[in-house]
Design a protein around this motif. Structure first.
Motif, PDB file in Angstrom:
ATOM      1  N   ARG A 189     -11.595  -4.276 -11.428  1.00 51.39           N
ATOM      2  CA  ARG A 189     -11.930  -2.955 -11.961  1.00 51.39           C
ATOM      3  C   ARG A 189     -12.156  -1.971 -10.812  1.00 51.39           C
ATOM      4  NH1 ARG A 189     -17.037  -3.500 -14.707  1.00 51.39           N
ATOM      5  NH2 ARG A 189     -16.658  -1.432 -15.586  1.00 51.39           N
ATOM      6  N   TRP A 190     -11.708  -0.714 -11.008  1.00 48.33           N
ATOM      7  CA  TRP A 190     -11.806   0.294  -9.959  1.00 48.33           C
ATOM      8  C   TRP A 190     -12.306   1.596 -10.553  1.00 48.33           C
ATOM      9  CZ3 TRP A 190     -11.312  -1.872  -5.356  1.00 48.33           C
ATOM     10  CH2 TRP A 190     -10.613  -3.080  -5.291  1.00 48.33           C
ATOM     11  N   ALA A 191     -13.182   2.254  -9.821  1.00 45.28           N
ATOM     12  CA  ALA A 191     -13.783   3.489 -10.310  1.00 45.28           C
ATOM     13  C   ALA A 191     -12.819   4.666 -10.239  1.00 45.28           C
ATOM     14  CB  ALA A 191     -15.052   3.805  -9.510  1.00 45.28           C
ATOM     15  N   ILE A 193      -8.162   1.485  -5.162  1.00 49.09           N
ATOM     16  CA  ILE A 193      -7.369   0.269  -5.005  1.00 49.09           C
ATOM     17  C   ILE A 193      -6.525   0.340  -3.735  1.00 49.09           C
ATOM     18  CG2 ILE A 193      -5.391   1.046  -6.395  1.00 49.09           C
ATOM     19  CD1 ILE A 193      -5.203  -1.870  -7.447  1.00 49.09           C
ATOM     20  N   GLY A 194      -6.073   1.550  -3.380  1.00 53.95           N
ATOM     21  CA  GLY A 194      -5.339   1.719  -2.127  1.00 53.95           C
ATOM     22  C   GLY A 194      -6.233   1.511  -0.920  1.00 53.95           C
ATOM     23  N   ASP A 195      -7.444   2.048  -0.992  1.00 55.68           N
ATOM     24  CA  ASP A 195      -8.409   1.841   0.092  1.00 55.68           C
ATOM     25  C   ASP A 195      -8.698   0.357   0.279  1.00 55.68           C
ATOM     26  OD1 ASP A 195      -8.545   4.568   0.430  1.00 55.68           O
ATOM     27  OD2 ASP A 195     -10.459   4.807  -0.606  1.00 55.68           O
ATOM     28  N   ALA A 196      -8.785  -0.369  -0.845  1.00 56.15           N
ATOM     29  CA  ALA A 196      -9.052  -1.800  -0.768  1.00 56.15           C
ATOM     30  C   ALA A 196      -7.879  -2.548  -0.145  1.00 56.15           C
ATOM     31  CB  ALA A 196      -9.346  -2.348  -2.167  1.00 56.15           C
ATOM     32  N   LEU A 197      -6.670  -2.191  -0.535  1.00 60.70           N
ATOM     33  CA  LEU A 197      -5.483  -2.813   0.068  1.00 60.70           C
ATOM     34  C   LEU A 197      -5.453  -2.589   1.574  1.00 60.70           C
ATOM     35  CD1 LEU A 197      -2.425  -2.169  -2.299  1.00 60.70           C
ATOM     36  CD2 LEU A 197      -2.967  -4.322  -1.130  1.00 60.70           C
ATOM     37  N   GLU A 198      -5.776  -1.375   1.982  1.00 60.49           N
ATOM     38  CA  GLU A 198      -5.804  -1.037   3.397  1.00 60.49           C
ATOM     39  C   GLU A 198      -6.835  -1.890   4.134  1.00 60.49           C
ATOM     40  OE1 GLU A 198      -5.501   3.217   5.270  1.00 60.49           O
ATOM     41  OE2 GLU A 198      -7.613   2.808   4.805  1.00 60.49           O
ATOM     42  N   THR A 199      -8.013  -2.049   3.537  1.00 59.04           N
ATOM     43  CA  THR A 199      -9.069  -2.853   4.153  1.00 59.04           C
ATOM     44  C   THR A 199      -8.654  -4.313   4.274  1.00 59.04           C
ATOM     45  OG1 THR A 199     -10.813  -1.392   3.338  1.00 59.04           O
ATOM     46  CG2 THR A 199     -11.461  -3.626   3.913  1.00 59.04           C
ATOM     47  N   LEU A 200      -8.031  -4.858   3.228  1.00 60.34           N
ATOM     48  CA  LEU A 200      -7.604  -6.255   3.261  1.00 60.34           C
ATOM     49  C   LEU A 200      -6.508  -6.467   4.307  1.00 60.34           C
ATOM     50  CD1 LEU A 200      -7.524  -7.284  -0.512  1.00 60.34           C
ATOM     51  CD2 LEU A 200      -9.346  -7.586   1.145  1.00 60.34           C
ATOM     52  N   LEU A 243       0.839  -1.201   0.000  1.00 63.37           N
ATOM     53  CA  LEU A 243       0.000   0.000   0.000  1.00 63.37           C
ATOM     54  C   LEU A 243       0.872   1.249   0.000  1.00 63.37           C
ATOM     55  CD1 LEU A 243      -2.633   1.619   0.325  1.00 63.37           C
ATOM     56  CD2 LEU A 243      -2.505   1.155   2.786  1.00 63.37           C
ATOM     57  N   GLY A 244       1.940   1.245   0.805  1.00 65.61           N
ATOM     58  CA  GLY A 244       2.833   2.393   0.855  1.00 65.61           C
ATOM     59  C   GLY A 244       3.460   2.683  -0.502  1.00 65.61           C
ATOM     60  N   THR A 245       3.843   1.615  -1.199  1.00 67.06           N
ATOM     61  CA  THR A 245       4.432   1.786  -2.536  1.00 67.06           C
ATOM     62  C   THR A 245       3.399   2.339  -3.513  1.00 67.06           C
ATOM     63  OG1 THR A 245       5.961  -0.055  -2.163  1.00 67.06           O
ATOM     64  CG2 THR A 245       5.564   0.591  -4.445  1.00 67.06           C
ATOM     65  N   VAL A 246       2.194   1.799  -3.473  1.00 69.42           N
ATOM     66  CA  VAL A 246       1.123   2.260  -4.371  1.00 69.42           C
ATOM     67  C   VAL A 246       0.790   3.724  -4.081  1.00 69.42           C
ATOM     68  CG1 VAL A 246      -1.311   1.958  -4.991  1.00 69.42           C
ATOM     69  CG2 VAL A 246       0.171  -0.044  -4.719  1.00 69.42           C
ATOM     70  N   ASP A 247       0.688   4.070  -2.798  1.00 66.10           N
ATOM     71  CA  ASP A 247       0.347   5.444  -2.428  1.00 66.10           C
ATOM     72  C   ASP A 247       1.439   6.442  -2.834  1.00 66.10           C
ATOM     73  OD1 ASP A 247      -2.174   5.073  -1.427  1.00 66.10           O
ATOM     74  OD2 ASP A 247      -1.576   4.995   0.681  1.00 66.10           O
ATOM     75  N   SER A 248       2.675   5.964  -2.911  1.00 68.23           N
ATOM     76  CA  SER A 248       3.788   6.874  -3.197  1.00 68.23           C
ATOM     77  C   SER A 248       3.942   7.190  -4.677  1.00 68.23           C
ATOM     78  CB  SER A 248       5.098   6.265  -2.672  1.00 68.23           C
ATOM     79  OG  SER A 248       5.452   5.109  -3.430  1.00 68.23           O
ATOM     80  N   SER A 249       3.187   6.508  -5.536  1.00 64.53           N
ATOM     81  CA  SER A 249       3.353   6.696  -6.971  1.00 64.53           C
ATOM     82  C   SER A 249       2.002   6.866  -7.663  1.00 64.53           C
ATOM     83  CB  SER A 249       4.091   5.499  -7.585  1.00 64.53           C
ATOM     84  OG  SER A 249       4.095   5.571  -8.995  1.00 64.53           O
ATOM     85  N   ALA A 250       1.711   8.088  -8.088  1.00 69.93           N
ATOM     86  CA  ALA A 250       0.466   8.344  -8.820  1.00 69.93           C
ATOM     87  C   ALA A 250       0.462   7.586 -10.142  1.00 69.93           C
ATOM     88  CB  ALA A 250       0.308   9.846  -9.070  1.00 69.93           C
ATOM     89  N   GLY A 251       1.636   7.463 -10.771  1.00 70.35           N
ATOM     90  CA  GLY A 251       1.727   6.732 -12.026  1.00 70.35           C
ATOM     91  C   GLY A 251       1.382   5.268 -11.862  1.00 70.35           C
ATOM     92  N   LEU A 252       1.834   4.670 -10.767  1.00 71.53           N
ATOM     93  CA  LEU A 252       1.523   3.265 -10.514  1.00 71.53           C
ATOM     94  C   LEU A 252       0.037   3.085 -10.257  1.00 71.53           C
ATOM     95  CD1 LEU A 252       2.325   0.336 -10.022  1.00 71.53           C
ATOM     96  CD2 LEU A 252       2.946   0.963  -7.660  1.00 71.53           C
ATOM     97  N   ARG A 253      -0.559   3.991  -9.482  1.00 70.90           N
ATOM     98  CA  ARG A 253      -2.002   3.900  -9.223  1.00 70.90           C
ATOM     99  C   ARG A 253      -2.800   3.973 -10.523  1.00 70.90           C
ATOM    100  NH1 ARG A 253      -0.580   7.384  -5.188  1.00 70.90           N
ATOM    101  NH2 ARG A 253      -1.572   9.198  -6.163  1.00 70.90           N
ATOM    102  N   ARG A 254      -2.389   4.884 -11.390  1.00 75.17           N
ATOM    103  CA  ARG A 254      -3.094   5.010 -12.670  1.00 75.17           C
ATOM    104  C   ARG A 254      -2.935   3.745 -13.508  1.00 75.17           C
ATOM    105  NH1 ARG A 254      -1.070  10.384 -12.444  1.00 75.17           N
ATOM    106  NH2 ARG A 254       0.696   9.797 -13.762  1.00 75.17           N
ATOM    107  N   ALA A 255      -1.742   3.183 -13.487  1.00 73.08           N
ATOM    108  CA  ALA A 255      -1.494   1.969 -14.263  1.00 73.08           C
ATOM    109  C   ALA A 255      -2.319   0.796 -13.749  1.00 73.08           C
ATOM    110  CB  ALA A 255      -0.008   1.617 -14.215  1.00 73.08           C
ATOM    111  N   LEU A 256      -2.496   0.724 -12.431  1.00 70.85           N
ATOM    112  CA  LEU A 256      -3.222  -0.399 -11.845  1.00 70.85           C
ATOM    113  C   LEU A 256      -4.740  -0.250 -11.941  1.00 70.85           C
ATOM    114  CD1 LEU A 256      -1.103  -1.062  -8.619  1.00 70.85           C
ATOM    115  CD2 LEU A 256      -1.006  -2.258 -10.814  1.00 70.85           C
TER     116      LEU A 256
END
Length: 274
Positions: free
Chosen positions: A85-87, A92-99, A35-48
């Motif tokens: 799929r994510w809106a 996706i970060g919120d979901a990782l945090e929940t899991l 989650l920390g890695t995903v949150d640190s990169s806007a490009g990665l979030r967009r790609a995922l």
């Protein structure tokens, strides 16, 4: 979180359930690290979360990034999220945090021993999270220290530890996550979210039984044994005497309701006649 993101999270939680009986805090910390890695990169979030990319492509990206750095289970969970799929990119970060939090909560739930005070691991976790929030809310100085952007994560974690020195290991993981990665929220707000997840999971094993009059000791024992056998574990029974039921019994465990009351049967008859 709503719509397609909510559906993806629900599916991920269902898939996670199979891993929870043997879950470890290490798995949770690995998911929080991802989650920390995903949150640190806007490009990665967009790609995922890019709807133009296939789920397989996104899943493979996660596998390439994290294989060998975290356990196979953590990679599997994260790649499963990526394939969904994510809106929005944040979802996706919120979901990782929940899991990740769900894994911590399951570890507390899996503790077989009941403490000397007679409470379960889940109850102890909820109490520790509540105690932490009370301590923070009662001190403006602590609130400022935890929200200070220049303060290190280590110093915030150390302060949090002093607020609940007797907290369980599970509570320390969740509180530590909240103070180090609040993700734009107040620390106490995120801790409250974690507490709500714990309460929701605990509710799965509480049977709320509605009856028209109190059951005898023998009847209560038989009901307890039947429900334990049905759900494969010891349930806590909360008895609710409700004369409005007229007769019969109503049992609710989590979201599941078994209604054998006269009132329910009358309602069914009325719908049939309508």
């Amino acid at each position: 979180m709503a719509g397609v993101s909510s559906e993806s999270l629900t599916a991920a939680l269902v898939a996670l359930e199979a891993k929870l009986p043997n879950a470890s805090l290490q798995l949770a910390t690995e998911l929080f690290a991802i989650l920390g890695t995903v949150d640190s990169s806007a490009g990665l979030r967009r790609a995922l979360t890019d709807p133009s990319r296939s789920g397989k492509e996104k899943s493979e990206l996660v596998t390439q990034l994290f294989s060998g750095k975290v356990s196979a289970d953590a990679v599997e969970i994260a790649s499963g999220l990526a394939s969904s799929r994510w809106a929005s990119a944040r979802d996706i970060g919120d979901a990782l945090e929940t899991l990740a939090a769900s894994v911590v909560i399951a570890v507390a739930e899996n503790k077989s021993a009941v403490s000397a005070s007679g409470i379960t691991g889940l109850e102890a976790l909820e109490n520790d999270l509540f105690t932490f929030n009370q301590a923070v809310d009662s001190s403006h100085e602590v609130q400022r220290a935890l929200s200070e952007p220049q303060a290190s994560q280590a110093s915030k974690a150390a302060l949090a530890g002093k607020l609940v020195p007797g907290a369980s290991e599970e509570a320390r993981v969740l509180i530590g996550q909240a103070v180090s990665q609040p993700r734009g929220l107040k620390v106490t707000k995120l801790v409250s979210r974690f507490a709500e997840l714990a309460a929701k999971r605990q509710q799965r094993w509480i049977a709320t039984v509605g009856v028209t009059r109190p059951l005898t000791e023998v009847q209560t024992s038989r009901l307890q044994a039947a429900l334990n056998a049905l759900y494969g574990r010891e349930l806590k029974i909360n008895m609710n005497v409700d004369p409005a039921l007229i007769g019969g019994i109503r049992v609710q465990i989590g979201d599941e309701v078994v209604d054998a009351s006269v009132l329910a049967r009358l309602g069914q008859l009325q719908r049939q006649l309508a």
